[in-house]
Scaffold this motif. Sequence first.
Motif, PDB file in Angstrom:
ATOM      1  N   LYS A 169       0.763  -1.182  -0.029  1.00 48.70           N
ATOM      2  CA  LYS A 169      -0.054   0.067  -0.077  1.00 48.70           C
ATOM      3  C   LYS A 169       1.084   1.070   0.036  1.00 48.70           C
ATOM      4  N   PRO A 170       0.484   2.303  -0.666  1.00 47.66           N
ATOM      5  CA  PRO A 170       1.338   3.489  -1.066  1.00 47.66           C
ATOM      6  C   PRO A 170       1.104   4.667   0.097  1.00 47.66           C
ATOM      7  N   ASP A 171       2.027   5.288   0.217  1.00 43.07           N
ATOM      8  CA  ASP A 171       1.643   6.633   0.895  1.00 43.07           C
ATOM      9  C   ASP A 171       0.742   7.594   0.019  1.00 43.07           C
ATOM     10  N   VAL A 172      -0.441   7.590   0.606  1.00 45.21           N
ATOM     11  CA  VAL A 172      -1.632   8.049  -0.356  1.00 45.21           C
ATOM     12  C   VAL A 172      -1.177   9.443  -0.350  1.00 45.21           C
ATOM     13  N   SER A 173      -0.681  10.335   0.182  1.00 43.83           N
ATOM     14  CA  SER A 173      -0.444  11.618   0.407  1.00 43.83           C
ATOM     15  C   SER A 173       0.320  11.961  -0.971  1.00 43.83           C
ATOM     16  N   THR A 174       1.022  10.900  -1.202  1.00 46.59           N
ATOM     17  CA  THR A 174       2.035  11.279  -2.580  1.00 46.59           C
ATOM     18  C   THR A 174       1.442  10.736  -3.870  1.00 46.59           C
ATOM     19  N   VAL A 175       0.246  10.142  -3.833  1.00 49.90           N
ATOM     20  CA  VAL A 175      -0.382   9.598  -4.879  1.00 49.90           C
ATOM     21  C   VAL A 175      -1.185  10.437  -5.857  1.00 49.90           C
ATOM     22  N   LYS A 176      -0.943  10.402  -7.315  1.00 50.86           N
ATOM     23  CA  LYS A 176      -1.593  11.331  -7.884  1.00 50.86           C
ATOM     24  C   LYS A 176      -2.886  10.756  -8.192  1.00 50.86           C
TER      25      LYS A 176
ATOM     26  N   MET B 265     -28.474   0.355 -23.601  1.00 54.02           N
ATOM     27  CA  MET B 265     -27.762  -0.525 -22.786  1.00 54.02           C
ATOM     28  C   MET B 265     -28.527  -1.216 -21.393  1.00 54.02           C
ATOM     29  N   PRO B 266     -28.187  -2.348 -21.307  1.00 54.55           N
ATOM     30  CA  PRO B 266     -29.092  -3.012 -20.217  1.00 54.55           C
ATOM     31  C   PRO B 266     -28.905  -2.484 -18.805  1.00 54.55           C
ATOM     32  N   GLU B 267     -30.052  -2.199 -18.129  1.00 55.94           N
ATOM     33  CA  GLU B 267     -29.882  -1.761 -16.775  1.00 55.94           C
ATOM     34  C   GLU B 267     -29.176  -2.828 -15.990  1.00 55.94           C
ATOM     35  N   ILE B 268     -28.920  -2.136 -14.653  1.00 54.63           N
ATOM     36  CA  ILE B 268     -28.381  -3.102 -13.878  1.00 54.63           C
ATOM     37  C   ILE B 268     -29.358  -3.126 -12.513  1.00 54.63           C
ATOM     38  N   ASN B 269     -29.269  -4.342 -11.852  1.00 58.76           N
ATOM     39  CA  ASN B 269     -30.040  -4.400 -10.587  1.00 58.76           C
ATOM     40  C   ASN B 269     -29.279  -3.452  -9.358  1.00 58.76           C
ATOM     41  N   GLU B 270     -29.930  -2.442  -9.034  1.00 57.21           N
ATOM     42  CA  GLU B 270     -29.478  -1.336  -8.288  1.00 57.21           C
ATOM     43  C   GLU B 270     -28.976  -2.009  -6.910  1.00 57.21           C
ATOM     44  N   GLU B 271     -29.857  -2.852  -6.219  1.00 59.57           N
ATOM     45  CA  GLU B 271     -29.511  -3.570  -5.055  1.00 59.57           C
ATOM     46  C   GLU B 271     -28.546  -4.677  -5.240  1.00 59.57           C
ATOM     47  N   ASN B 272     -28.355  -5.262  -6.225  1.00 58.81           N
ATOM     48  CA  ASN B 272     -27.245  -6.121  -6.313  1.00 58.81           C
ATOM     49  C   ASN B 272     -25.858  -5.316  -6.801  1.00 58.81           C
ATOM     50  N   ALA B 273     -26.003  -4.353  -7.168  1.00 62.71           N
ATOM     51  CA  ALA B 273     -24.810  -3.450  -7.537  1.00 62.71           C
ATOM     52  C   ALA B 273     -24.374  -2.848  -6.308  1.00 62.71           C
ATOM     53  N   LEU B 274     -25.390  -2.445  -5.345  1.00 65.79           N
ATOM     54  CA  LEU B 274     -24.895  -1.911  -4.003  1.00 65.79           C
ATOM     55  C   LEU B 274     -24.497  -2.940  -3.474  1.00 65.79           C
ATOM     56  N   ASN B 275     -24.933  -4.107  -3.259  1.00 69.98           N
ATOM     57  CA  ASN B 275     -24.236  -5.333  -2.329  1.00 69.98           C
ATOM     58  C   ASN B 275     -22.982  -5.761  -2.902  1.00 69.98           C
ATOM     59  N   ALA B 276     -22.781  -5.613  -4.148  1.00 67.95           N
ATOM     60  CA  ALA B 276     -21.395  -6.127  -4.707  1.00 67.95           C
ATOM     61  C   ALA B 276     -20.386  -5.075  -4.087  1.00 67.95           C
ATOM     62  N   LEU B 277     -20.843  -3.674  -4.091  1.00 67.71           N
ATOM     63  CA  LEU B 277     -19.727  -2.592  -3.821  1.00 67.71           C
ATOM     64  C   LEU B 277     -19.537  -2.834  -2.311  1.00 67.71           C
ATOM     65  N   TYR B 278     -20.643  -2.957  -1.644  1.00 69.41           N
ATOM     66  CA  TYR B 278     -20.406  -3.240  -0.044  1.00 69.41           C
ATOM     67  C   TYR B 278     -19.261  -4.360   0.161  1.00 69.41           C
ATOM     68  N   GLU B 279     -19.647  -5.494  -0.470  1.00 66.18           N
ATOM     69  CA  GLU B 279     -18.738  -6.685  -0.429  1.00 66.18           C
ATOM     70  C   GLU B 279     -17.314  -6.501  -0.921  1.00 66.18           C
ATOM     71  N   LEU B 280     -17.018  -5.718  -2.076  1.00 59.49           N
ATOM     72  CA  LEU B 280     -15.691  -5.335  -2.459  1.00 59.49           C
ATOM     73  C   LEU B 280     -15.279  -4.447  -1.546  1.00 59.49           C
ATOM     74  N   LEU B 281     -15.847  -3.421  -0.862  1.00 55.23           N
ATOM     75  CA  LEU B 281     -15.200  -2.374   0.043  1.00 55.23           C
ATOM     76  C   LEU B 281     -14.915  -3.422   1.419  1.00 55.23           C
ATOM     77  N   LYS B 282     -15.565  -4.368   1.799  1.00 61.73           N
ATOM     78  CA  LYS B 282     -15.150  -5.230   2.966  1.00 61.73           C
ATOM     79  C   LYS B 282     -13.842  -5.891   2.615  1.00 61.73           C
ATOM     80  N   VAL B 283     -13.832  -6.471   1.422  1.00 59.83           N
ATOM     81  CA  VAL B 283     -12.489  -7.089   1.091  1.00 59.83           C
ATOM     82  C   VAL B 283     -11.350  -5.950   1.100  1.00 59.83           C
ATOM     83  N   GLU B 284     -11.654  -4.708   0.697  1.00 55.17           N
ATOM     84  CA  GLU B 284     -10.527  -3.840   0.546  1.00 55.17           C
ATOM     85  C   GLU B 284     -10.640  -2.883   1.655  1.00 55.17           C
ATOM     86  N   ARG B 285     -11.331  -2.926   2.508  1.00 53.25           N
ATOM     87  CA  ARG B 285     -11.249  -2.022   3.631  1.00 53.25           C
ATOM     88  C   ARG B 285      -9.863  -1.693   4.372  1.00 53.25           C
ATOM     89  N   ASP B 286      -8.881  -2.225   4.116  1.00 50.45           N
ATOM     90  CA  ASP B 286      -7.720  -1.727   4.557  1.00 50.45           C
ATOM     91  C   ASP B 286      -6.925  -0.662   3.638  1.00 50.45           C
TER      92      ASP B 286
END
Length: 354
Positions: free
Chosen positions: A16-23, A103-124
């Motif tokens: 993980k980088p020093d975020v203060s230096t990340v463009k 374009m085909p619409e996404i299921n908003e509830e499924n998309a939100l749950n996917a984002l939540y799960e991704l953030l749980k994996v990447e919370r650090d």
Amino acid sequence: MAQTLQIERANQLKEKPDVSTVKFGTVFTDYMFTNRYTPEHGWSQPSIVPYQNLEISPSCQAIHYGQSVFEGLKAYKNGDEVLLFRPDENFKRMNQSLSRLSMPEINEENALNALYELLKVERDWVPGGPGQSLYVRPFVFADEPFLGVRPSETYQFSIILSPVASYYGGQADPTSIYVEDDFVRSVRGGVGSAKVSGNYAASLLAQKKANELGYEQVLWLDGVDQKYVEEVGSMNIFFVRDGELVTPKLNGSILPGITRKSIIELAKYKGYTVREEKIHIDDLANDLHSGRITEVFGAGTAVVISPVGKLNIHGVDHIVNDNQVGPISQELYENLTDIQYGRAEDPFGWVVRL
């Protein structure tokens, strides 16, 4: 219906980088979300996988015919909690963009749950320094290998994450804006109100022109009369006129920004009068010259609020508030970011806590 989300673990995690230096927008996390659409199965392959390059055909329809939409939002760290700001609004707007490009619409509830799960994996990866956040970029594009002007039959939906420092790196110095008289961003009936990739490509030449003239941003006028104020390249625009907040009325060619919507709701809650109006560029110039307009600021996900210190209108520079950050801009910025970071009460129910 909730989907079963598969998770493929990476063999090795990144340092993980020093975020203060990340463009902004250059470093990405270990994992991404991906899903694929086919006519037979719809959106049916949701997975969290190691961050990787996408495999597409040279005849991929998004490359040739531009079916591509995206969103942008942020995740914030507050102690052990990860906070999201109005993510439902982003996926709601994504579906509006998808619909506009056939374009085909996404299921908003499924998309939100996917984002939540991704953030749980990447919370650090969610940084906790002052002004820092994890930028979230959902996007959908056509991937059918076919050269023909019609909607694609297959699509990919992904979410990638990028740790970012404060957009300004510290004090939000007022920006300078060039009002574009020649080029137009969009017209009513077009795709200006959708967050589609081509809108940003269309803005680049004018942005280059503004930069060469010494200005940081472009303010677009309407595409029909070229007389009415619309938006800045990556932000909506606000004016403080006679102590009231004024912003261009949504007209079908202005992006309905989520930060814009939040500022309007927050300002009204705090007792300010907010007006959504059709603003003639000559009236804007006169109000700047007379002093009726005392503050100008842009509003968007990346910057939250960006104060404006100078506008060039028809070749004439107008200095705003002595090129200083105005009190109302500062107040709304502090109030909104305090809600986003969990430092203040959220009376609107905007924040999702993970």
